[in-house]
Design a protein around this motif. Sequence first.
Motif, PDB file in Angstrom:
ATOM      1  N   VAL B 105      26.751  14.034  37.639  1.00 42.45           N
ATOM      2  CA  VAL B 105      26.382  13.169  38.762  1.00 42.45           C
ATOM      3  C   VAL B 105      24.979  13.492  39.260  1.00 42.45           C
ATOM      4  O   VAL B 105      24.147  12.607  39.438  1.00 42.45           O
ATOM      5  CB  VAL B 105      27.379  13.321  39.926  1.00 42.45           C
ATOM      6  N   PHE B 106      24.702  14.763  39.455  1.00 39.35           N
ATOM      7  CA  PHE B 106      23.445  15.138  40.096  1.00 39.35           C
ATOM      8  C   PHE B 106      22.340  15.447  39.101  1.00 39.35           C
ATOM      9  O   PHE B 106      21.192  15.615  39.492  1.00 39.35           O
ATOM     10  CB  PHE B 106      23.662  16.319  41.029  1.00 39.35           C
ATOM     11  N   GLY B 107      22.677  15.518  37.832  1.00 44.06           N
ATOM     12  CA  GLY B 107      21.670  15.819  36.834  1.00 44.06           C
ATOM     13  C   GLY B 107      21.055  14.594  36.203  1.00 44.06           C
ATOM     14  O   GLY B 107      19.974  14.667  35.638  1.00 44.06           O
ATOM     15  N   SER B 108      21.736  13.445  36.331  1.00 39.45           N
ATOM     16  CA  SER B 108      21.225  12.256  35.653  1.00 39.45           C
ATOM     17  C   SER B 108      19.995  11.725  36.364  1.00 39.45           C
ATOM     18  O   SER B 108      19.894  11.760  37.585  1.00 39.45           O
ATOM     19  CB  SER B 108      22.314  11.187  35.593  1.00 39.45           C
ATOM     20  N   ARG B 109      19.082  11.250  35.596  1.00 36.70           N
ATOM     21  CA  ARG B 109      17.828  10.762  36.153  1.00 36.70           C
ATOM     22  C   ARG B 109      18.004   9.388  36.768  1.00 36.70           C
ATOM     23  O   ARG B 109      18.841   8.602  36.340  1.00 36.70           O
ATOM     24  CB  ARG B 109      16.748  10.742  35.066  1.00 36.70           C
ATOM     25  N   PRO B 110      17.214   9.089  37.776  1.00 37.41           N
ATOM     26  CA  PRO B 110      17.389   7.853  38.539  1.00 37.41           C
ATOM     27  C   PRO B 110      17.042   6.595  37.773  1.00 37.41           C
ATOM     28  O   PRO B 110      17.274   5.514  38.264  1.00 37.41           O
ATOM     29  CB  PRO B 110      16.441   8.030  39.735  1.00 37.41           C
ATOM     30  N   GLY B 111      16.492   6.741  36.584  1.00 42.92           N
ATOM     31  CA  GLY B 111      16.022   5.593  35.830  1.00 42.92           C
ATOM     32  C   GLY B 111      16.917   4.364  35.848  1.00 42.92           C
ATOM     33  O   GLY B 111      16.488   3.282  36.215  1.00 42.92           O
ATOM     34  N   ALA B 112      18.161   4.530  35.488  1.00 40.15           N
ATOM     35  CA  ALA B 112      19.060   3.390  35.330  1.00 40.15           C
ATOM     36  C   ALA B 112      19.233   2.598  36.631  1.00 40.15           C
ATOM     37  O   ALA B 112      18.900   3.063  37.706  1.00 40.15           O
ATOM     38  CB  ALA B 112      20.415   3.885  34.837  1.00 40.15           C
TER      39      ALA B 112
END
Lengths: 206, 206
Positions: B105-112
């Motif tokens: 949850v907290f590691g994914s980059r905001p890109g999407a």
Amino acid sequence: MSPAPARTTDDAILVAARDLLDEGGADAVTMQAVAARVGVRAPSLYKHLASRGALLQALVEDAIAEIGAAIDAVARGADPGADVRAMAYAFRAWARRSPNRYRHVFGSRPGAARPAAGLSAAAVAPLLGSCDRLVGPDRALAAARLVTAYVHGFASMELADGFGLGGDVDAAFASGVETLVSALERGDAVDAEEPAARSSGGGPDA
Amino acid sequence: MSPAPARTTDDAILVAARDLLDEGGADAVTMQAVAARVGVRAPSLYKHLASRGALLQALVEDAIAEIGAAIDAVARGADPGADVRAMAYAFRAWARRSPNRYRHVFGSRPGAARPAAGLSAAAVAPLLGSCDRLVGPDRALAAARLVTAYVHGFASMELADGFGLGGDVDAAFASGVETLVSALERGDAVDAEEPAARSSGGGPDA
DNA sequence: ACCTGAACACCGTTCAAGT
DNA sequence: ACCTGAACACCGTTCAAGT
């Protein structure tokens, strides 16, 4: 004289990998991309490092050392409260300056061998020193963890775009830092030896 | 009647992906592994989802909703300070129970694309409510961000094994929560409208 | 002693062909 | 209408062969 002199160096490889990390995150640090940057083919990299995992681990250690230096650079030694504040700002500033490096440090799983533990201990040493002078040796570790957790949590949520509620994010950070420093200056931290349960009103897993 | 009835479902795919995430982190959520779990070949998954990225994003949203429910479940509504404390413990407990889901949850980059923003707003709504009753509407957002940042930061460092200094980690968490709740109960938070610079002694980037 | 192409086992994804 | 094998472009990694 030698049959084939090295066409690249460990250092050039690390620099190329760091640039790729900054530009595209850890996923962009492929062996082929690194090799291309240093003017070599992917298999040649294995003369310089054991695996891609080792390269990624080296990037973690590199970043931790850099964060530690950034924190250390702003500590003046006069007023410990001011130093804690300055270190908090320096930490957040580093995260904003190198978001992909920051994510890579705190996103990697603990699986690998961890010389990073000793490294990160060194990185927080100045903060621990200021906390010692601020709240005394017994509470220094708890205070340092409080500040570290807050600042890292704030930076992490900021980078994850987790503050979707709007508002002034800079002001929110400043407000939180002031609250923490004030609480520590007042000696308001619960004693490290007896943080107990606060039995009333909804304990840990109630 | 139909030429080829569905041999799996969207839901079975999500469950399989979540299990793989829990077991081996996001890297373990490969299309082939998911397909094998639901008894199908990898290309068939594309009848149910657009890409692996969409699947990973669905896992983020799934986890955010779950965290929100875990937080909401412990709020009683009587004493807002006790509720904040209970929600902090519930949040950390969830992170420890599902470390790989938490990291994802907290590691994914905001890109999407981010419907996650609305979701996470809903997830922190109960905390925002307790903070409102604790420090008033003007300071509620800053207070909620302070607590959120601390608790997430603590959980994140704990999962990253970032507390290499030893000591009682449970006690450290409790100590930090008490410090924050006490500061908020005392109304000690700097006003959200004027958090200013505290000009003396080493500002933001000094 | 270092670099290379070829190879291997994997990825995600597409698509024509099956039923 | 869904599933499949084959294919494509990528990965990381190994290794015999070049120089």
